[in-house]
Design a protein around this motif. Structure first.
Motif, mmCIF file in Angstrom:
data_model
loop_
_atom_site.group_PDB
_atom_site.id
_atom_site.type_symbol
_atom_site.label_atom_id
_atom_site.label_comp_id
_atom_site.label_asym_id
_atom_site.label_seq_id
_atom_site.Cartn_x
_atom_site.Cartn_y
_atom_site.Cartn_z
ATOM 1 N N ASP A 293 4.065 -0.499 -5.665
ATOM 2 C CA ASP A 293 4.505 -1.653 -4.880
ATOM 3 C C ASP A 293 5.027 -2.762 -5.792
ATOM 4 O O ASP A 293 5.904 -3.539 -5.405
ATOM 5 C CB ASP A 293 3.349 -2.193 -4.036
ATOM 6 N N GLU B 254 6.144 1.147 0.198
ATOM 7 C CA GLU B 254 5.292 1.257 1.388
ATOM 8 C C GLU B 254 6.132 1.420 2.647
ATOM 9 O O GLU B 254 5.790 2.203 3.537
ATOM 10 C CB GLU B 254 4.394 0.020 1.512
ATOM 11 N N ALA C 16 7.479 4.928 2.968
ATOM 12 C CA ALA C 16 6.418 5.833 3.394
ATOM 13 C C ALA C 16 6.149 5.699 4.888
ATOM 14 O O ALA C 16 6.112 6.701 5.625
ATOM 15 C CB ALA C 16 5.149 5.552 2.587
ATOM 16 N N SER C 17 5.962 4.478 5.368
ATOM 17 C CA SER C 17 5.637 4.268 6.779
ATOM 18 C C SER C 17 6.809 4.653 7.683
ATOM 19 O O SER C 17 6.615 5.217 8.764
ATOM 20 C CB SER C 17 5.243 2.811 7.025
ATOM 21 N N LYS D 31 4.734 9.117 6.151
ATOM 22 C CA LYS D 31 4.135 9.769 4.993
ATOM 23 C C LYS D 31 3.301 8.780 4.194
ATOM 24 O O LYS D 31 3.398 7.567 4.385
ATOM 25 C CB LYS D 31 5.218 10.374 4.090
ATOM 26 N N THR D 32 2.483 9.314 3.307
ATOM 27 C CA THR D 32 1.741 8.455 2.399
ATOM 28 C C THR D 32 2.630 8.118 1.211
ATOM 29 O O THR D 32 3.642 8.792 0.958
ATOM 30 C CB THR D 32 0.466 9.144 1.892
ATOM 31 N N VAL D 33 2.227 7.094 0.477
ATOM 32 C CA VAL D 33 2.974 6.716 -0.722
ATOM 33 C C VAL D 33 2.993 7.875 -1.717
ATOM 34 O O VAL D 33 4.026 8.186 -2.324
ATOM 35 C CB VAL D 33 2.356 5.460 -1.365
ATOM 36 N N ASP D 34 1.860 8.530 -1.881
ATOM 37 C CA ASP D 34 1.792 9.657 -2.815
ATOM 38 C C ASP D 34 2.733 10.790 -2.397
ATOM 39 O O ASP D 34 3.338 11.453 -3.254
ATOM 40 C CB ASP D 34 0.360 10.181 -2.925
ATOM 41 N N GLU D 35 2.863 11.000 -1.101
ATOM 42 C CA GLU D 35 3.774 12.047 -0.625
ATOM 43 C C GLU D 35 5.224 11.681 -0.928
ATOM 44 O O GLU D 35 6.021 12.543 -1.339
ATOM 45 C CB GLU D 35 3.587 12.273 0.876
#
Length: 241
Positions: free
Chosen positions: A98, A105, A108-109, A113-117
């Motif tokens: 971030d 973020e 991802a949203s 998905k997640t940030v890691d994804e």
């Protein structure tokens, strides 16, 4: 596939290989540039590859349009042995966070998905470098997974720092110099894509490939210190090796 010849005033010729963005079309662009470079034709000043065309700039006092067009036509209809290496893959380290990528973020949203994804998906492909443009050293890359595609900002930022890695629609790229821009920022590389002090100021070359490699914040600043001194060398390998 039809080839179109489009004169650019009295000092240039654009050779178009179609109207689609694809690796197959771009490989013809790269090959023509390689052939012209190998032949070292007297009068040709510069070749400028794009997604689907090559613009050839020439000295009209040395080479005329008809002769240049005939030469290109001959090259495209024959197989010429080229003394060129296979495409290489250059690894570009990226600090995804971030802090370094204020839109991570959101990307991802937006895609559920997640940030890691997002990081894993973005750093998985070997991206084809279709062309360099927009600003000095900026790479137009192909091959991003559409599962992380994200629209541009409604209101572009006035200044984005060089090295910022972003997403715009289904494209991804790296800002090579400080500039305005509307791409969604997801990380940052300490590597200088454009450095006027280098013998070759532009780091990347069209026709080759780029691989993003996630690094930590600590690694980012360690590499940045080396890059600022001009002693950092990106890892490179022949593609497929």
């Amino acid at each position: 596939m039809d080839v179109r010849y489009l004169p650019l005033g009295d000092t240039g010729l654009t050779v178009e290989f179609g109207n689609e963005i694809s690796p197959a079309v771009n490989s013809r662009v790269t090959r023509l540039c390689d052939m012209l470079r190998t032949l070292n034709v007297n009068g040709i000043i510069e070749t400028m590859p794009t997604y689907r065309s090559v613009s050839i700039y020439y000295d009209p006092l040395v080479l005329d349009l008809e002769s240049l067009t005939a030469l290109v036509d001959e090259l495209l209809s024959t197989e010429i042995a080229l003394n060129v290496t296979n495409p290489y893959v250059i690894e570009i380290p990226v600090w995804y966070s971030d802090e370094s990528g204020p839109d991570l973020e959101f990307v991802a949203s937006h895609n559920g998905k997640t940030v890691d994804e997002v990081i894993a998906i973005h750093s998985s492909p070997e991206y084809l470098i279709y062309m360099i443009g927009f600003t000095p050293g900026f790479p137009y890359l192909g091959g991003m997974d559409n599962s992380i595609a994200t629209p541009r900002l409604d209101n572009p930022r006035v200044k984005i720092e060089a090295g910022s890695v972003g997403i715009a629609g289904s494209q991804t790229g790296i800002y090579s110099v400080d500039s305005p821009g509307g791409w969604r920022l997801i990380g940052k590389t300490p590597v200088k894509l454009f450095d006027i002090e280098r013998e070759n100021p532009v780091l990347l070359k069209s026709g080759n490939y780029l691989k993003f490699v996630p690094i930590s914040k600590e690694e980012y600043f360690k590499i940045k210190e080396q890059a600022d001194k001009g002693i950092y060398l990106c890892k490179m390998r022949e593609r497929g090796v």
